[in-house]
Every structure is written in structure tokens, then in C-alpha cells.
Design a protein around this motif. Structure first.
Motif, PDB file in Angstrom:
ATOM      1  N   GLN A 120      -5.535 -18.338   2.896  1.00  0.00           N
ATOM      2  CA  GLN A 120      -5.136 -16.925   2.751  1.00  0.00           C
ATOM      3  C   GLN A 120      -3.904 -16.775   1.873  1.00  0.00           C
TER       4      GLN A 120
ATOM      5  N   ALA B 189     -16.251  -2.643  -0.569  1.00  0.00           N
ATOM      6  CA  ALA B 189     -16.706  -3.743   0.290  1.00  0.00           C
ATOM      7  C   ALA B 189     -17.570  -3.244   1.435  1.00  0.00           C
ATOM      8  N   GLN B 190     -17.303  -2.023   1.900  1.00  0.00           N
ATOM      9  CA  GLN B 190     -18.035  -1.490   3.054  1.00  0.00           C
ATOM     10  C   GLN B 190     -18.499  -0.065   2.735  1.00  0.00           C
TER      11      GLN B 190
ATOM     12  N   THR C  46     -14.012  -7.772   9.968  1.00  0.00           N
ATOM     13  CA  THR C  46     -14.069  -9.011   9.182  1.00  0.00           C
ATOM     14  C   THR C  46     -13.395 -10.177   9.910  1.00  0.00           C
TER      15      THR C  46
ATOM     16  N   MET D 246      -8.020  -6.155   9.565  1.00  0.00           N
ATOM     17  CA  MET D 246      -9.264  -6.917   9.383  1.00  0.00           C
ATOM     18  C   MET D 246     -10.128  -6.872  10.652  1.00  0.00           C
TER      19      MET D 246
ATOM     20  N   ILE E 181      -6.256   0.057  -3.148  1.00  0.00           N
ATOM     21  CA  ILE E 181      -6.593  -0.693  -1.933  1.00  0.00           C
ATOM     22  C   ILE E 181      -7.755  -0.013  -1.211  1.00  0.00           C
TER      23      ILE E 181
ATOM     24  N   ALA F 118       3.106 -11.032   0.660  1.00  0.00           N
ATOM     25  CA  ALA F 118       3.654 -10.586   1.947  1.00  0.00           C
ATOM     26  C   ALA F 118       2.579 -10.486   3.028  1.00  0.00           C
ATOM     27  N   PHE F 119       1.387 -10.026   2.653  1.00  0.00           N
ATOM     28  CA  PHE F 119       0.334  -9.785   3.646  1.00  0.00           C
ATOM     29  C   PHE F 119      -0.619 -10.975   3.819  1.00  0.00           C
ATOM     30  N   GLN F 120      -0.382 -12.056   3.069  1.00  0.00           N
ATOM     31  CA  GLN F 120      -1.241 -13.247   3.138  1.00  0.00           C
ATOM     32  C   GLN F 120      -2.702 -12.908   2.803  1.00  0.00           C
ATOM     33  N   ILE F 121      -2.872 -12.414   1.587  1.00  0.00           N
ATOM     34  CA  ILE F 121      -4.202 -12.025   1.098  1.00  0.00           C
ATOM     35  C   ILE F 121      -4.518 -12.878  -0.131  1.00  0.00           C
TER      36      ILE F 121
ATOM     37  N   LEU G  74       2.337  -7.370  -1.896  1.00  0.00           N
ATOM     38  CA  LEU G  74       0.999  -7.177  -1.310  1.00  0.00           C
ATOM     39  C   LEU G  74       0.352  -8.537  -0.964  1.00  0.00           C
TER      40      LEU G  74
ATOM     41  N   GLY H 164      -7.819  -4.872  -0.927  1.00  0.00           N
ATOM     42  CA  GLY H 164      -8.624  -4.064  -0.007  1.00  0.00           C
ATOM     43  C   GLY H 164      -9.999  -4.652   0.201  1.00  0.00           C
ATOM     44  N   ALA H 165     -10.616  -5.077  -0.885  1.00  0.00           N
ATOM     45  CA  ALA H 165     -11.972  -5.618  -0.793  1.00  0.00           C
ATOM     46  C   ALA H 165     -11.998  -6.881   0.062  1.00  0.00           C
ATOM     47  N   TRP H 166     -11.028  -7.764  -0.122  1.00  0.00           N
ATOM     48  CA  TRP H 166     -11.033  -9.016   0.662  1.00  0.00           C
ATOM     49  C   TRP H 166     -10.842  -8.726   2.148  1.00  0.00           C
ATOM     50  N   MET H 167      -9.919  -7.832   2.469  1.00  0.00           N
ATOM     51  CA  MET H 167      -9.701  -7.515   3.885  1.00  0.00           C
ATOM     52  C   MET H 167     -10.958  -6.928   4.520  1.00  0.00           C
ATOM     53  N   ALA H 168     -11.772  -6.259   3.704  1.00  0.00           N
ATOM     54  CA  ALA H 168     -12.997  -5.643   4.216  1.00  0.00           C
ATOM     55  C   ALA H 168     -14.229  -6.526   3.985  1.00  0.00           C
ATOM     56  N   GLY H 169     -14.027  -7.759   3.522  1.00  0.00           N
ATOM     57  CA  GLY H 169     -15.127  -8.720   3.514  1.00  0.00           C
ATOM     58  C   GLY H 169     -15.774  -9.027   2.186  1.00  0.00           C
ATOM     59  N   LEU H 170     -15.189  -8.608   1.090  1.00  0.00           N
ATOM     60  CA  LEU H 170     -15.778  -8.858  -0.233  1.00  0.00           C
ATOM     61  C   LEU H 170     -14.778  -9.643  -1.090  1.00  0.00           C
TER      62      LEU H 170
ATOM     63  N   GLY I 169     -11.005  -0.665  -2.922  1.00  0.00           N
ATOM     64  CA  GLY I 169     -11.539  -1.995  -2.627  1.00  0.00           C
ATOM     65  C   GLY I 169     -12.222  -2.035  -1.277  1.00  0.00           C
ATOM     66  N   VAL I 170     -11.596  -1.415  -0.276  1.00  0.00           N
ATOM     67  CA  VAL I 170     -12.211  -1.344   1.055  1.00  0.00           C
ATOM     68  C   VAL I 170     -13.534  -0.587   0.965  1.00  0.00           C
TER      69      VAL I 170
END
Lengths: 202, 180
Positions: free
Chosen positions: B156, A70-71, A195, A190, A63, B92-95, B89, B62-68, A66-67
Motif C-alpha cells: 500500500q 470503480a463502482q 473493498t 475501504m 477522488i 499520507a493515506f497509504q494508497i 494523499l 479514489g479508484a483504488w480505494m473502491a477496488g479498481l 475515481g470512486v
């Protein structure tokens, strides 16, 4: 700094987490692994840039990766336990191959599944820093004590990674329990990542 | 079906672009080879293999939550490793974790292991209440892939696209079985 596990001080997870959070001045992201790794992150005090896991054992590092991808301008931490890392050791090879410069992995190694009653993990003879190095994370290192941990954090915040810092823990319990509301955790994170931009929540 | 349609993997790649799906994680399958090759060759995409499908679910979350935005490519047996992390994940977290699964284990499979695991895929997706669609025709490929990706992002919610051997040709059947 240490490459071996003998003579490493066994430290208190809450204290280490407090020391880490105190150094965060640039809205750095922190992913807390399941169980006590994120309980103490929560106990130190909520930040919008904190993400607290609820299940998916072993995915704190992916996770965070991924963050980080993305940033790339934001330093991103994964706080992961040794039992969790054992579930997903292969992710260290993936991290090394993609080498996100802004990713910092902190391993909390107490040798037990503390949340389920303290049973020892099968990693009795495993050296996670050696494993990380073997996967290609060449600068992976054990923190010898609290002062060393702080020095390694300063270095990780100031230089390109990916970094891997191993910490041996004592068996003290976490200070609090994270509020288990995944949609809210995700939404606040978010906003912390920029975001989601409206100002209804923080 | 007209003969002027491009191959399925070209359609898929263009739909990814149209939806800004840039981060491609995969555990490979022979059927996916032309798509993976084309994604690697196109600098628009960041495309890499993970050691395990679970990892990719974490990376994409992680990438989606941060914009990718991204997607996970895999085969049926890989999907079967995922229920725990999907439930706890993205569900539950709606990702909106997106998955594209090359369907193995049916329509001429030669590997009994693949055939057995294939039967678990749709029941798992249904029990997680996850949107899933099977792409079996070239002339429906763009519509199904595009609409599924859009809906996942807008609601989502994670979603799965299953690529049938009817679309891809599957992996060639080898032999006719043991003789009595």
C-alpha cells in the motif's frame, strides 16, 4: 433551479450537509474536500462511506470520480469548496469527457478561504455553474435555497449524471473538526466501499 | 539481450494486464505515444487524458480505494507538478498510486527547461521516501515493472517507474547547438 447567481440565498454549510446526508439510503460514497467541507461532513456524523481529505487541495472531485468509475452502481458525491475548485478547474472538463453517470458534485461557494482567515478568493466574478456548463456539464445549476437544494439532490439521486449543484454559502464556521488520522480514514472508507471485508473495524 | 523480446511498450501493457491495472490516466509524452495508442486500442483498459497530473493522482486514489487498480503515465515535467498531492494523499493515506514517467531532460535533451526540471525528479522521490526504479534495459523491463507494481499493491505504497531514454530511445536530439 437557477443559472445565474443573483438572488441566490446564502446558506449554512452544516445545514446543507445535514440535509444531504439525511437523503443517503444506499451507502452512497461522499468525498469531503479539504478544510471546512469535510469538517461539517464529519460534524453531521461519521459514516463508513465518508472520505475526509487532509491536503491535496482541489482533488475532491477527482477522488470522487475515481470512486464512481470503480463502482458504477454506487452514487458518489464530491463536496468541494470554491477555493479548492479554483485550484483544479480542469477536472470539470475531465469529468464531462468521461461522464460517470453516478457522480454528483456539490460546490460550496462562500467566496473566501475561510480556514485561513476569510481572505476573498480571486473568483470574485467567477460563476462556477457557468464554468461547469462551459466544460460540458450541461445540467449544472445553482441551488436557489434549501428547498431547491433538496429537490436538486432528489433529482441527482434518481437520474443519471454527472450532476453539478452549486450552493452559495454564508460565513458561518463549521461545527467540528475532523479527526486527522489518514490511515484510519482510508481503512474505514475501504470497508464502507466493500473493498476490505473483515469485521475488525467499521 | 536477445532479439526475440517484444518492444518495451508491449511488455509494459502485458504486465499491466497481469496485475489487473485497468485504469490508465495520462498527460501525454511523445515517447509514451506507442504505449498510449496500444492501451486505447485494447478494450481491457479504460484509458483517458486528464487536464493535469494532479487530477490523475486523485482519480487513481479514489479508484483504488473502491477496488479498481490503475496507473498514471506522464513525462518528467508533469511529475514535477506533483509533490504536494503525493505527500498529502497517497503517502499520507497509504494508497498505492502508480506512476510511469518518461524521462525527459537527459541523454540528449534539446530543451533546457526539460533538462532543469529533470534534476528535481529523483530528489523529490527520495525525499518522499517513495520507491522508484529506472528501466533502462529491455531484458529487465518486465521484471522491474512487474515487481514494482506488485510491491506497491502489497505494501500500500505509491511507486514510480522511470523509463530511461536507454530503453525508449527518448526524443530525438535536434541540432548541435548554437555556433560561436
Amino acid at each position: 433551479m437557477s443559472a445565474t447567481t443573483h438572488n441566490l440565498k446564502r446558506m449554512y454549510r452544516f445545514d446543507l450537509t445535514q440535509r444531504l446526508v439525511a437523503k443517503l439510503k444506499q451507502e452512497e460514497a461522499v468525498i469531503g474536500g479539504i478544510g471546512h467541507s469535510n469538517f461539517d461532513l464529519w460534524a453531521v456524523g461519521h459514516r463508513p462511506q465518508n472520505f475526509y481529505m487532509l491536503g491535496s487541495m482541489g482533488l475532491a472531485i477527482p477522488i470522487a470520480m475515481g470512486v464512481a468509475m470503480a463502482q458504477p452502481a454506487r452514487k458518489t458525491f464530491a463536496l468541494e469548496g470554491d477555493g479548492s475548485l479554483l485550484m483544479e478547474l480542469g477536472c470539470l472538463a475531465t469529468v464531462a469527457a468521461q461522464a460517470p453517470k453516478n457522480l454528483i458534485i456539490v460546490l460550496f461557494d462562500n467566496g473566501i478561504y475561510q480556514i485561513t482567515g476569510g481572505q476573498p478568493t480571486p473568483g470574485l466574478h467567477a460563476d462556477y455553474v457557468a464554468i461547469a456548463r462551459g466544460c460540458g456539464l450541461a445540467t449544472a445549476t445553482w441551488a436557489a435555497d434549501e428547498a431547491d437544494f433538496e429537490r436538486l439532490l432528489d433529482n441527482a439521486l434518481a437520474t443519471d449524471g454527472p450532476h453539478f449543484i452549486g450552493c452559495k454559502l454564508d460565513e458561518q464556521k463549521p461545527r467540528a473538526q475532523t479527526e486527522r488520522d489518514p490511515a484510519q480514514i482510508r481503512d474505514r472508507f475501504m470497508r464502507g466501499m466493500g473493498t476490505k471485508k473483515n469485521r475488525t473495524l467499521g | 539481450m536477445t532479439t526475440s523480446l517484444p518492444p518495451w511498450h508491449e511488455i509494459v501493457l502485458n504486465v499491466f494486464k497481469a496485475n489487473e491495472v485497468k485504469l490508465i490516466t495520462y498527460v501525454p509524452d511523445n515517447v509514451l505515444k506507442p504505449l498510449i495508442q496500444a492501451l486505447h486500442a485494447d478494450p481491457y483498459f479504460t484509458c483517458f487524458a486528464t487536464a493535469r497530473e494532479e487530477e490523475a493522482v486523485g482519480i487513481l486514489s479514489g479508484a483504488w480505494m473502491a477496488g479498481l487498480k490503475g496507473i498514471l503515465l506522464m513525462q518528467t515535467s508533469g511529475f514535477a507538478t506533483l509533490p504536494n498531492v503525493l505527500a498529502s494523499l497517497p503517502c499520507a493515506f497509504q494508497i498505492p498510486v502508480l506512476m510511469m514517467i518518461s524521462e525527459r531532460g537527459t541523454l540528449g535533451e534539446f530543451n533546457v527547461g526539460q533538462a532543469a526540471v529533470c534534476r528535481t525528479m529523483r530528489p523529490i522521490l527520495d525525499s518522499l521516501a517513495m520507491e522508484h526504479h529506472t528501466v533502462s534495459r529491455l531484458d529487465e523491463c518486465e521484471f522491474i515493472v512487474d515487481r514494482t507494481i506488485r510491491q506497491a499493491h502489497l505494501t500500500q505504497a505509491p511507486a514510480a517507474l522511470i523509463l530511461s531514454p536507454l530503453l525508449t530511445g527518448g526524443k530525438a536530439v535536434q541540432g548541435t547547438g548554437a555556433q560561436a
